[in-house]
Design an enzyme around this catalytic site. Structure first.
Site, PDB file in Angstrom:
ATOM      1  N   ARG A 155       0.805  -1.214   0.000  1.00  0.00           N
ATOM      2  CA  ARG A 155       0.000   0.000   0.000  1.00  0.00           C
ATOM      3  C   ARG A 155       0.840   1.267   0.000  1.00  0.00           C
ATOM      4  NH1 ARG A 155      -3.252  -0.895   5.662  1.00  0.00           N
ATOM      5  NH2 ARG A 155      -4.453   0.855   4.865  1.00  0.00           N
ATOM      6  N   GLY A 164     -13.341  -6.380  14.869  1.00  0.00           N
ATOM      7  CA  GLY A 164     -13.305  -5.085  15.554  1.00  0.00           C
ATOM      8  C   GLY A 164     -14.170  -4.067  14.837  1.00  0.00           C
ATOM      9  N   ASP A 165     -14.115  -4.086  13.523  1.00  0.00           N
ATOM     10  CA  ASP A 165     -14.906  -3.125  12.748  1.00  0.00           C
ATOM     11  C   ASP A 165     -16.397  -3.421  12.890  1.00  0.00           C
ATOM     12  OD1 ASP A 165     -12.442  -2.165  11.922  1.00  0.00           O
ATOM     13  OD2 ASP A 165     -12.392  -3.576  10.242  1.00  0.00           O
TER      14      ASP A 165
HETATM   15  O1  CKP Z   1      -9.510  -4.627  13.359  1.00  0.00           O
HETATM   16  P1  CKP Z   1     -10.194  -5.391  12.284  1.00  0.00           P
HETATM   17  O2  CKP Z   1      -9.808  -6.831  12.221  1.00  0.00           O
HETATM   18  O3  CKP Z   1     -11.683  -5.243  12.359  1.00  0.00           O
HETATM   19  O4  CKP Z   1      -9.732  -4.657  10.946  1.00  0.00           O
HETATM   20  C1  CKP Z   1      -9.526  -5.322   9.741  1.00  0.00           C
HETATM   21  C2  CKP Z   1      -9.187  -4.373   8.624  1.00  0.00           C
HETATM   22  O5  CKP Z   1      -8.082  -2.140   7.164  1.00  0.00           O
HETATM   23  C3  CKP Z   1      -8.915  -5.121   7.336  1.00  0.00           C
HETATM   24  O6  CKP Z   1      -9.956  -4.928   6.422  1.00  0.00           O
HETATM   25  C4  CKP Z   1      -7.632  -4.513   6.825  1.00  0.00           C
HETATM   26  O7  CKP Z   1      -7.686  -4.224   5.478  1.00  0.00           O
HETATM   27  C5  CKP Z   1      -7.414  -3.279   7.666  1.00  0.00           C
HETATM   28  O8  CKP Z   1      -8.010  -3.605   8.905  1.00  0.00           O
HETATM   29  C6  CKP Z   1      -5.922  -2.951   7.711  1.00  0.00           C
HETATM   30  O9  CKP Z   1      -5.526  -1.968   7.086  1.00  0.00           O
HETATM   31  O10 CKP Z   1      -5.186  -3.708   8.359  1.00  0.00           O
HETATM   32 MG    MG Z   2      -9.530  -3.547  14.865  1.00  0.00          MG
END
Ligand code: CKP
Ligand code: MG
Length: 311
Positions: free
Chosen positions: A104, A255-256
């Site tokens: 990224r 988490g989201d």
């Molecule tokens: O904290 P979470 O597991 O809910 O977050 C996951 C997201 O944006 C995932 O979609 C990934 O693309 C990200 O966190 C990241 O940038 O790590």
């Molecule tokens: Mg998270």
């Protein structure tokens, strides 16, 4: 104005079912913490909009199509003709253990600027949701995040912040230096138990972090405990809610989902206990399905896993 405005980088996630080094088929999914939250809210019938930059190619088109299909507002999205889509490779090792690898740096999403977010912010929202990932992806994205938080707080928009520390993007010290001031603009701060010291002085324990945040004007501090549920703190005290016991197949995105559930309850005017119920219910939906957001419920499905009044 929308109910929730959020901003950040959407990623194209390429998933393997085993070790990446062995090759094999990859499946393509939309990922990104803030788009996950927006989709979770839209599924529950709230008006959610996402602001970000996407690449001006098939991958950018994929991101936009997915968001539109889920009913997330994309009017403020810009297509960046010069930069590629941000990619995330996700390698599943066990049911609840996966490893990610990002591509990224220099992506379209990381080129987000203050100018990109100014218009959508001026249009207003009940809640602005931010994550600690966006300020980690570039200098301009960090400025845009800070700008959005400042503008929203000044305009009386409720700011919510999910710490979302990503060790692959920055050190804990670098994160703390940015996220601690950022949390000062928030009404709602969401963190995993191991992220708490990133929004307060290093080495501060949970009661200390909570006291510091509440003292700085944060209304609600949510501490996520994974399979052990979550704790919520306000000036009126603390509450704990157990997680819904389910079989986890994929914890990324949990988490989201929790955040989307909490914000949904906030928008619906639920009391703290019921906001937490909805948050843990969405977390349970997220971990029982593959993909970050694909398994999230519509409103009429809210009670499927819990059989309770999360709906
Ligand atoms: O904290 P979470 O597991 O809910 O977050 C996951 C997201 O944006 C995932 O979609 C990934 O693309 C990200 O966190 C990241 O940038 O790590
Ligand atoms: Mg998270």
């Amino acid at each position: 104005p929308v109910d929730v405005l959020t901003l950040g980088e959407a990623l194209v996630s390429l998933r393997s079912s085993g070790p990446l080094a062995l090759g094999g088929p990859l499946t393509m999914h939309l990922a990104g913490a803030e788009t996950n939250v927006a989709i979770g809210l839209a599924r529950l019938g709230h008006r959610a909009a996402w602001v970000g930059r996407v690449s001006d190619d098939e991958l950018g088109e994929f991101v936009l199509r997915q968001l539109r299909a889920e009913g997330v507002g994309t009017d403020g999205v810009r297509r960046d003709p010069d930069r590629p889509a941000g990619l995330m490779f996700l390698e599943r090792r066990t049911a609840d253990l996966s490893r990610v690898q990002y591509q990224r740096t220099g992506s379209a999403g990381s080129a987000l600027t203050c100018d990109d977010v100014a218009g959508p912010l001026a249009a207003g929202a009940r809640v602005l949701h931010l994550s600690g990932i966006t300020p980690a992806v570039s200098d301009s994205a960090r400025e845009a995040t800070m700008f959005a938080a400042r503008q929203a707080a000044a305009a009386g928009i409720t700011v919510s912040l999910d710490v979302n520390y990503r060790a692959r993007l920055w050190s804990r010290d670098a994160a703390r230096a940015v996220l601690t001031p950022l949390a000062g603009y928030a009404s709602i701060v969401i963190a995993s138990v191991d992220e708490l010291d990133l929004v307060a002085g290093p080495g501060t324990d949970e009661p200390g972090v909570v006291a510091e945040l509440l003292g700085r004007g944060v209304q609600t501090v949510l501490v996520k405990l994974g399979a052990d549920g979550a704790r919520a703190y306000t000036r009126d005290g603390a509450q704990h809610l157990a997680a819904v016991p389910v079989t986890a197949v994929d914890t990324v995105g949990a988490g989201d989902a929790f955040t989307a559930g909490y914000l949904s309850g906030h928008l619906d005017g639920l009391d703290l206990r019921d906001r937490l119920r909805r948050a843990v219910a969405l977390g349970a939906f997220a971990v029982t399905a593959h993909g970050d957001w694909e398994g999230l419920p519509r409103r009429d499905e809210l009670s499927l896993l819990t059989g309770n009044a999360a709906g």
